[in-house]
Design a protein around this motif. Structure first.
Motif, PDB file in Angstrom:
ATOM      1  N   GLY A 117      -5.348  -0.817  -5.990  1.00 52.60           N
ATOM      2  CA  GLY A 117      -5.409   0.579  -5.589  1.00 52.60           C
ATOM      3  C   GLY A 117      -4.520   0.874  -4.398  1.00 52.60           C
ATOM      4  O   GLY A 117      -4.475   1.994  -3.910  1.00 52.60           O
ATOM      5  N   ARG A 118      -3.805  -0.147  -3.915  1.00 50.53           N
ATOM      6  CA  ARG A 118      -2.886  -0.045  -2.781  1.00 50.53           C
ATOM      7  C   ARG A 118      -3.565   0.526  -1.537  1.00 50.53           C
ATOM      8  O   ARG A 118      -3.045   1.399  -0.874  1.00 50.53           O
ATOM      9  CB  ARG A 118      -1.645   0.754  -3.176  1.00 50.53           C
ATOM     10  N   THR A 119      -4.740  -0.025  -1.228  1.00 51.33           N
ATOM     11  CA  THR A 119      -5.491   0.411  -0.049  1.00 51.33           C
ATOM     12  C   THR A 119      -5.194  -0.441   1.176  1.00 51.33           C
ATOM     13  O   THR A 119      -5.702  -0.156   2.252  1.00 51.33           O
ATOM     14  CB  THR A 119      -7.005   0.333  -0.313  1.00 51.33           C
ATOM     15  N   GLY A 120      -4.404  -1.511   1.013  1.00 54.38           N
ATOM     16  CA  GLY A 120      -4.128  -2.398   2.144  1.00 54.38           C
ATOM     17  C   GLY A 120      -5.182  -3.468   2.319  1.00 54.38           C
ATOM     18  O   GLY A 120      -5.278  -4.086   3.366  1.00 54.38           O
ATOM     19  N   ARG A 121      -5.981  -3.694   1.283  1.00 51.62           N
ATOM     20  CA  ARG A 121      -7.036  -4.707   1.360  1.00 51.62           C
ATOM     21  C   ARG A 121      -6.697  -5.924   0.518  1.00 51.62           C
ATOM     22  O   ARG A 121      -6.097  -5.823  -0.536  1.00 51.62           O
ATOM     23  CB  ARG A 121      -8.358  -4.115   0.893  1.00 51.62           C
ATOM     24  N   PRO A 141       0.786  -1.229   0.000  1.00 53.86           N
ATOM     25  CA  PRO A 141       0.000   0.000   0.000  1.00 53.86           C
ATOM     26  C   PRO A 141       0.825   1.291   0.000  1.00 53.86           C
ATOM     27  O   PRO A 141       0.578   2.171  -0.784  1.00 53.86           O
ATOM     28  CB  PRO A 141      -0.831  -0.098   1.275  1.00 53.86           C
ATOM     29  N   ASP A 169      -5.643  -5.664  -3.553  1.00 52.68           N
ATOM     30  CA  ASP A 169      -6.196  -4.453  -4.140  1.00 52.68           C
ATOM     31  C   ASP A 169      -5.106  -3.670  -4.874  1.00 52.68           C
ATOM     32  O   ASP A 169      -4.132  -3.220  -4.271  1.00 52.68           O
ATOM     33  CB  ASP A 169      -6.840  -3.584  -3.067  1.00 52.68           C
ATOM     34  N   ALA A 215      -8.875  -6.773  -9.251  1.00 52.23           N
ATOM     35  CA  ALA A 215      -8.586  -5.374  -8.951  1.00 52.23           C
ATOM     36  C   ALA A 215      -7.801  -4.794 -10.121  1.00 52.23           C
ATOM     37  O   ALA A 215      -6.902  -5.434 -10.649  1.00 52.23           O
ATOM     38  CB  ALA A 215      -7.774  -5.287  -7.671  1.00 52.23           C
ATOM     39  N   HIS A 257      -9.052  -5.767   5.469  1.00 60.57           N
ATOM     40  CA  HIS A 257      -8.107  -4.662   5.592  1.00 60.57           C
ATOM     41  C   HIS A 257      -6.962  -5.105   6.490  1.00 60.57           C
ATOM     42  O   HIS A 257      -7.169  -5.415   7.665  1.00 60.57           O
ATOM     43  CB  HIS A 257      -8.795  -3.427   6.165  1.00 60.57           C
ATOM     44  N   ASP A 281      -4.488  -3.530   7.874  1.00 60.02           N
ATOM     45  CA  ASP A 281      -4.114  -2.686   9.009  1.00 60.02           C
ATOM     46  C   ASP A 281      -5.135  -2.727  10.142  1.00 60.02           C
ATOM     47  O   ASP A 281      -4.762  -2.755  11.305  1.00 60.02           O
ATOM     48  CB  ASP A 281      -3.904  -1.243   8.555  1.00 60.02           C
ATOM     49  N   THR A 282      -6.411  -2.743   9.803  1.00 62.38           N
ATOM     50  CA  THR A 282      -7.444  -2.716  10.844  1.00 62.38           C
ATOM     51  C   THR A 282      -7.891  -4.110  11.269  1.00 62.38           C
ATOM     52  O   THR A 282      -8.478  -4.273  12.331  1.00 62.38           O
ATOM     53  CB  THR A 282      -8.684  -1.943  10.364  1.00 62.38           C
TER      54      THR A 282
END
Length: 146
Positions: free
Chosen positions: A94-98, A27, A92, A135, A112, A114-115
């Motif tokens: 989009g490099r969202t960390g998903r 990400p 992903d 993706a 996710h 991170d969360t």
């Protein structure tokens, strides 16, 4: 352009040598990574050298997923039955960390990293997204073919 063959980390193959993994980008910095979702755990490796390097890969994250997947209604609890019902669909772009996770008969999800939150992917009318989920992102301006 030069191409090369890059083997996945040996740690993702285990004993049965039948692992499923996906290649993507980290990400924050876009660094090449590979993720696997097996044995109730998520492994994420990045390219690197040094102590613990495995075919040029370094373990970045190892996350137990049993409790996360226990939140999916009806998903089998037995590890072998669960393993047969779910897999990592994609990272992903989009490099969202998903990470996208798909199941047979229980829906599609976005996890996710991170969360630690697992969200069901559903359309506004409540229907599940189709599969597979790929993706993607569009090409930058000026890259169109004429």
């Amino acid at each position: 352009m030069e191409f090369s063959c890059l083997p996945p980390p040996a740690m993702m193959w285990g004993v049965d040598e039948n692992r499923k993994y996906r290649i993507g980008e980290m990400p924050g910095d876009g660094q090449l990574c590979v993720a696997s979702l097996e044995e109730d755990a998520m492994m994420l490796c990045v390219r690197g050298k040094g102590k613990g390097s495995d075919n040029g890969w370094v373990l970045e994250r190892y996350t137990p997923m049993r409790e996360v997947f226990d939140t999916v209604p009806g998903l089998p609890k037995h590890p072998l039955a669960r393993r047969a019902k779910l897999w990592l669909s994609d990272i992903d772009a989009g490099r969202t960390g998903r990470l996208f996770v798909h199941t047979i008969g229980y829906g599609s999800f976005a996890y996710h990293m991170d969360t630690g939150k697992l969200d069901c992917l559903a359309t506004e009318d409540g229907l599940a997204y189709g599969r597979p989920i790929f993706a993607y992102f569009s090409a930058p301006d000026g890259c169109s073919s004429s």
